[in-house]
Design an enzyme around this catalytic site. Structure first.
Site, PDB file in Angstrom:
ATOM      1  CB  SER A 139     130.561  53.464  75.385  1.00  0.00           C
ATOM      2  OG  SER A 139     131.142  52.464  76.198  1.00  0.00           O
ATOM      3  CE1 TYR A 151     130.813  50.036  70.712  1.00  0.00           C
ATOM      4  CE2 TYR A 151     132.111  50.335  72.715  1.00  0.00           C
ATOM      5  CZ  TYR A 151     130.890  50.268  72.076  1.00  0.00           C
ATOM      6  OH  TYR A 151     129.739  50.453  72.793  1.00  0.00           O
TER       7      TYR A 151
END
Length: 281
Positions: A139, A151
């Site tokens: 990501s 994350y």
């Protein structure tokens, strides 16, 4: 006919990968927690593309269930898997100090441990057959210190890990690539009640476009795929040092064959130590 195993294959980017790979004639193994959505996607793909679709309703945060997926990948159960898409991912959305320890651990278990263990399960078979693909979904958040959960750090790990794996696969016929995706219009945002950008926004990507970009980059032998012009411009700047290091690593002989030669090279016998007699002055 080859087989692709896709984690998180029942929605969003995973479902887009499933559709595209099925359209290319690959049989599928779809892995996700929600059995109802898995069955729905599997039924549509079977009807549209006439391929075999196996479903595994597993939670990759649970070691015993993760082990079942590992056995499917390493050949202990079922036929060979030629493409692995490590797409499943979770995030907690709370600030780090307010997030539950269990939620933070789940991020690590799914976003890191599962990627590591499933890749390790799949590679030996691929290397033995001299062909295969591992696609790890990172990501753009991996470049940002987003406040809150683990994350961002987990996605930075995915991209660094893929770099390491890809460098070890040179000359084997097996490829590894990381996707550095920005915001995508997926069901996850809708279910979480978060706003989704307009169709004209360059910051929001369609999952099908992300898949197409990844497959195009694979054909070009790339180890990083960045869909979207805006994200690609930013990553090109951020990646300059790492791109140089990748080139140096390849030139320095970090390929599998050269490492194997170094490991197998016989050790030269040591010459006996000769002590010269002292000469009186």
């Amino acid at each position: 006919m080859s087989t692709a195993l896709i984690t998180g294959g029942n929605t969003g980017l995973g479902a887009a990968f499933a559709q595209r790979l099925a359209a290319q004639g690959h049989n599928l193994v779809l892995v996700a927690r929600n059995r109802e959505r898995l069955d729905g996607v599997a039924g549509r793909i079977r009807a549209e593309h006439r391929v075999e679709v196996e479903v595994l309703s597993m939670d990759l945060a649970v070691p015993a269930e993760r082990a079942i997926v590992e056995r499917r990948l390493n050949g202990s159960v079922g036929g060979p898997v030629d493409i692995l898409v490590n797409n499943a991912g979770v995030s907690t959305h709370e600030l780090f100090d307010r997030a539950s320890p269990a939620g933070l651990q789940s991020e690590i278990d799914v976003n890191i441990t599962a990627v590591l263990q499933l890749t390790r399960a799949a590679l030996p078979g691929m290397l033995g057959r001299g062909q295969g693909i591992v696609i790890n979904v990172g990501s753009f958040a991996g470049y940002l210190g987003n406040p809150g959960s683990a994350y961002s750090a987990s996605k930075a790990w995915v991209m660094s890990f893929t770099d390491s794996v890809a460098a070890s696969l040179v000359g084997t016929g097996v490829q590894a690539i990381a996707i550095c995706a920005g915001r995508m219009r997926t069901g996850r945002h809708i279910r979480a009640g978060r706003p989704v950008g307009s169709a004209k926004s360059p910051l929001w990507l369609e999952p099908a476009d992300v898949v197409d970009r990844c497959l195009s980059d694979l054909r070009k032998q790339r180890s990083l795929s960045v869909p979207g012009t805006t994200y690609r411009t930013a990553v090109n700047l951020l990646e300059l040092p790492r791109r140089s290091l990748r080139t140096v690593a390849r030139l320095a002989g970090h390929s599998r064959e050269q490492q194997a030669i170094r490991v197998r090279a016989p050790k030269e016998p040591e010459s006996p130590t000769v002590i010269s007699p002292s000469v009186p002055r």
